[in-house]
Structures are given as C-alpha cells and as structure tokens.
Design an enzyme around this catalytic site. Sequence first.
Site, PDB file in Angstrom:
ATOM      1  CB  SER A 568      -0.941   0.010   1.208  1.00 60.57           C
ATOM      2  OG  SER A 568      -0.192   0.041   2.407  1.00 60.57           O
ATOM      3  CG  ASP A 816      -2.301   5.481   8.218  1.00 64.48           C
ATOM      4  OD1 ASP A 816      -1.119   5.140   8.422  1.00 64.48           O
ATOM      5  OD2 ASP A 816      -2.857   5.354   7.111  1.00 64.48           O
ATOM      6  CG  HIS A 819      -0.601   4.138   4.496  1.00 69.70           C
ATOM      7  ND1 HIS A 819      -1.199   3.452   5.532  1.00 69.70           N
ATOM      8  CD2 HIS A 819      -0.223   3.204   3.596  1.00 69.70           C
ATOM      9  CE1 HIS A 819      -1.191   2.160   5.261  1.00 69.70           C
ATOM     10  NE2 HIS A 819      -0.608   1.982   4.095  1.00 69.70           N
TER      11      HIS A 819
END
Length: 839
Positions: A568, A816, A819
């Site tokens: 990802s 998060d 990312h």
Amino acid sequence: MSDEVACEKYGRKDLMYQNWRWKPNGCDLPRFDGKVFLEKLRNKRMVYVGDSLNRNDWVSMVCMVESFVPLHQKSLSRNGSLISFKAKEFNASIDFYWSPLLVESNCDHLYNHRVSSRIIRSSSIKPHAKNWMNADILVFNSYLWWRKPNMKMQVLYDPFGEDRWTYTEVEMREGFQLALDTWSNWLQFNTNTSEKQIFFVSLSPTHALGEDWGSASNQNCYKETEPITKEGFRGSGSDYRIAKMVEITIENLRNRGVKVQILNITQLSEYRKDAHPSIYRKFWGNLSDEQIANPSSYSDCIHWCLPERKKRKRKREMTSSPKLAPLFGLRSYFSSFIAFFLVVFSVTLLLNQIQNQIPLTNDKENHSQNQNSIDQFVDNHHQQQQDIPRLVEENNEENRKENRVPSQDHEIFVRNEENQNENRVPSQDHATLANNEESRVPSQDHGTNEDNHVDQNKNPSRLVENTETSVTNEQVISNGGAGDSGEEKAECNYSIGRWVYDNASRPLYNGTRCKFMHDEVACDKYGRKDLMYQKWRWQPNSCDLPRFDAVKFLEKIRGKRMVFVGDSLNRNQWVSMVCLVESVVAEEHKTRTINESLMSFKIQNYNVSIDFYWSPLLVESNCDDPIIHRVSSRIMRAYRMDKHAKNWMDADIIVFNSYLWWKKPNMKMKVLYGSFTDGDAVVKDIDMFEGFELVMKSWSQWLEKNLNNTNKQMFFVSLSPTHVWGQEWGAKPDDTCYGETEPVYKEGYKSNGSDYRMLHKAEETIENLKTKGVNVQIVNISQLSEYRKDGHPSIYRRQYVKLSSEQIANPKSYSDCTHWCLPGVPDVWNEFLYAYIVS
C-alpha cells in the site's frame, strides 16, 4: 455493492426487509435466474440511464448476475459519468450512465451536482445520448430530481434552432415535460425498437412522513421494520402527476411506432417503508450534534437497501392484498421485471424474424443517420468527472480486524433530500466495485491536539508561523545522514539534503481536484486543516532536484507502460504519480480500470499506462488478495514469482517496493518450498527478516533469468518509516504522529521502528544484480521521510473498521502513522523517479 445501500454492512440488524417477495394477484413473477438472464444478454449492452435511484437498480442487477461470472471474466470500469460492468464470458455489458434530468443540465457532474439553482438545456440530449445510443437494452428513469413542487428552475433553450440560447424560468413539472418531449423526440428519430428494448421505471416513493402510515408526524422510515399493510397506500410525498406525464409521453411514442415499456414499480414500493437505508449507509459529510441526537433527521428514506450475499433466511408471510411474501431486497424485483420483459421480447423477435424470413442483423449505423435531426446546435463540452477508487488498505501495522461496520454514532454526512442522496457511485469496487469498505471520517473535535508538545529537537527560530505568506527566507531542516558528506562530490546523491519550506511552488497539485485521489491519503478532504505539510520541498545538498514537469514526463514515457509493484505504500506513491500527471490530460483521454490486483491509469493520447499491482511480499503468499489479506499467520511460496510477474513483466518501467509487511521482528512466518503437485512440498518456520532475505534472493534470481539484457528501467524504493513513538523526537511516550504539524529538525534522525537491515539487504542485492548485467536503481527515500512526522494521515482519512468508544476518546490510538498524506512526501519520491527517468 455500493455503500449507500449496503445496510447490513453499516450496522442494520433487523434483516426482515430482505425476506419479502412480491406476489402479483393474477400470476406469478418469474424468479430471477442470473444464468438465463446472462444468456439472453449475450453479446449485448444494457444501460441504465438516470439518477441515483436508477443506479440503485443497476447495483441490484450487477449483484444479481455477478456470482454467475468467474472472477477473471468480470470487470468494472468508469469513464466520466459511465460505469460499466462487463461479463467477458458472455460478451455482455451492464452499464450505468448518470443523467438525472435526462437532458443536459448543471447537475450532470457525477459527483459535484449539488446546485442552488437547477438549469437544463431543454432541447439538448445528444451529449448524453452518444454514451448509450448503441445499447441493446435501455432502462431510463427521471423523477427524484423533479419532485420539488415549490421550486423553480431555469431553462436554457433555443426556440429557433439557430444556436441563440435564451433563459426562462419554469416550474419543475413544466421543466420535466420539456425534458420528456426532447427525450421522446430523440427516441423517435434515433432508435429502432424492433431491435432495441427500452424501459422507463416509474416513480420510486419516499417514506419521510410517518403520519402518512399512522406514526408520529416527526417520524420517518428510521426504525421501521415491516411494510405498510394498508391496501393501495400512497404516501403524500409521491407526485403522481409526474407519473401521469410519463405515461402520456410513452403512449404518444407508441402511436409514433416507438415501443417503450413502463416498469411500474410505484405501488409495490409504496408499501415498503421498512426497506430504506435510514442511517445504515455511508454518508459523506459532518453531522451536527442535533442530528446525532435525532437520527430521524438525517435518515435516508429515498434509496433502498440491498441484501448481502448469503444463505436464504426463513420465509415470512404477509396476508394483505396485493400479497407480499418472502424473498429479499426490494430492488431485486425491479430487475426481475426487466428480465421477464427481456425474455418475452427475445422470443417475440425470434418468431417475427422466422415469419418474415429475415436475418438477425444489427443495423446500428442506420439508427444514427438522423442523429442531428433534433439536437442541431448543442454544446459538446462535457462535465469533468471524478473517479473514486475503492481500495482496501492495510493499516499501520497490517493488523486491522475484518469488521468493517462503521459506528452509527459517528456517521458523517448531512442529507438534503434528493440532492444529498444523489451522491457518488460506490466504487469498483462498485468498482473493485464489490468490495467497497467504508468507515467514518473522524469528528472535527479530534482535529486538534490539546496537548500539543514542543519538540526538543525543534529550533524555534526556524518554525514557520504563517504558511500563507510567500517565502522570503528559506526555512530548512537537516542536511543528511552522517558519513555521506563526501559521496555527493562525485555525483549528486538526491537522498542527502534538507527540507525547505516553500509555499510559493508547493504543493505540486491540488489534492481535492485530483480525480483519482484515494480516500485513505486524502487528508485535507477528511478534515485536516493544517496544510503546512504540503509545502515542504526536498533540496539535495549538492545539486537541484528537477521540478516535476508532467508534460515532459508523459512525452518521455510516450507509448510505454509503467507499473508500481508492491504494497500500500507503493500504491500511495502510485496515486501521487497519477495525481502529478492527470491534470495535464484532457478528460476524454484518461481512464482508470481495476481488475483484481491490477489498477491501470491509461492516457490514450500518449498511449501511456501507469499501473499499480498488489504484491506486498513480491513472491506468492496468502496476502495476495488485494482486499482480503489480513491473516494471522503469513505464508509465502519461496521462489514463486511467475504468477505475479506475468502481470508486469511486459512493462517498460517497473517500480518495486517491499518493506512494510516484513517489519515484524518478533513475528514468525511460514515458507512453503516445492509444491503439493510435485510431491516435494515442505513448510518451514522462519523469522521475518529471514523471509525478506529469501524474497530478495527469489526476486533477484527471477530478474536475472527473465529480464537480463533488456531495455527496461527498474527501480526499488527503500523503506518508508513510521512515526508511532513520540518519545523518539522528544514528545510524550504515548504520542504519535497525531497532531504533528512540522518535521523533525534533528539532523540524521532515524526512528527505532525503521529496520535498516532491510535497506542494506536490498542495496546488497541490487549491487550484486549489477555485476550480472541487471540494472536496478534504488530510490533511497528513507532518510528524507524519517524527518516527516507531520506528513502522515493520522486520523484524517477513511477508516475501515468500527471505532470503539475508547478509540474515539483517544485519537492517537487509531492514527495512521504509516501512510502519507497527498499532496505530500510521496510526491518527492516521484520527483526522484522523474529525475532518473527523464535524464
């Protein structure tokens, strides 16, 4: 499945609404048989044209047939207002085209169609019609957007056919009649209904006034669990005058030789106050405290729930007349009506052709000869469209649960009757379409950290107080890791440098305008207000990093295919690359498609494809499903690359990465050597770093064997750090990236969570490949990314699991910090690629 109608997924527990079937009084409605329907649809195109209720119907149809098509034989793609589901085995296409008012209007943008004043071009339908005129089966609807009796609308019309457009103001029903006239005239002159089937779906009622069925006046469909049993019930919100206008128009068409079948779903739908999503759906906005306290105030009583795929439940009877008896979702019966008429039509057409001894032909060229007879002077400009990816993200440490039902108490979106409900198509995943996993945008009061600390590593004199002023003095941090100072003297090493605050030339694009942005990295969209993270550029110490020039880049890769292969974080970089280039490409020249693990962004006028392929461990593993890859025990197949490689080995430029899924130092994984087919299968337990070493060996051997002496450009992106331990940069021990608004200022900073053994192993592997004639350029983005504790989404992204009350009370717990927000740090990674490729 689309999230706005996936009620069970979004927490609805009473499922009785799925178990009713419609029973006509004088006959039986044939049960829908997906395989029979697809056979009738073989080599044909079916298009639903209309508003979000027709899209609701389209999703129902797709869900009713897709299980009969093998996974590799079905795909879903979008292009502007058109969404296409293709069953390749049957050469069949079932599409939806957004056109809520049928004729051209200022509501034609698939997503940005909420306007204070509606305007239609009453005699212009051609720009829409060219997208569906070649279909074999057309299913129209138009009602929801006209049912505003006290609302006026503007009509732009050309009374003399001389391209002299004028405005006039009319009532909504008068505008509807103008649209129906244009639609019916277009059908008369441009369709041959002896070969084409055309349907018009009647009005779909709402259930917004509880007093209509005996409830309190302030109640609506919220918490309703059973149908209305009063025979002939009609809600006060249904405008049957509009329905009558449709009937008269279609009768006139029949008198002119154009056959259109009305699908009268109104009365059966009137009974179903229990079948709307109410609060059990995805919303796209912030709820006020008043709305949260009163769920009825934001309930969706317009659209219709669709069932999850599962075993049939126990049947339930209802004895009122017309009779309702058990089956499942309401929209399924609308699809059943279409299937029934399609079968009858096919048989009738066949008999007519036999009697007249005429061949089966498709004279579509003749159908278009009179195309200009109605719309002679139209504006060919198309509304720009958006595409919303539907992707499932691994979480910060890839250990999210598969429970994806969002918290109802934190449902985010405000509804404005049909305008608010006419929202975006669920992705692919209506796109991948069927795997759209949603959660909630964090509430706005989580947007600030009351305990914002002062970094011990910060130099206060360098802090930027006003991000809106132009740069007068460069704000810079860090000049690279120790021990590298002499290396750049021979040649520029882009990875050694400093961050420069530059609000004059950054960001490189507007993230809210990138039509292919992914919600898991769209931080400003999801409520992040401090945008300073977008305005830092990377300045190498001994040279300048070329500024990304999208046109120059596309010219350089003209006629080529570029593929990002990995996890990802590589997808994060791929989205950045797509957003960097898409703004210079005309709308009609760019498309995005998703086919299982492969996502493709295509630019037709450059003959360029920029793709992403999901392969987090590079070799085959039990994590290879792009959606369902959260597993308690990871298993990989040593030296097995072919299954993945066939999807990217023909690319001209390949960008690999693999790190995030290996950084579990205390976790073991299983390796399968050999195969069960050959009888030499052996399973061994190894630690994660050993697994990474084994993969590097497998990957390099595959490249040496299959891609040696080629003209391909290959890259390997180094580790991307996380920022989950605040104490590492002088914050509190329990702090994370949440609330961070500036980079780390300590020169050479490295997180304890970054496993640089993997970077060194990748460098060693790539150096060894070079000695064998295989050139792979390492893209070293690790140190520059280490500084950017401010660049992560934290809570400002789509979540894919239900947040607990404890998490909501402590945003740091679900931030998060893996990312990266876009625009942001990955744009610099792509500037590295740009420099390598263009030079």
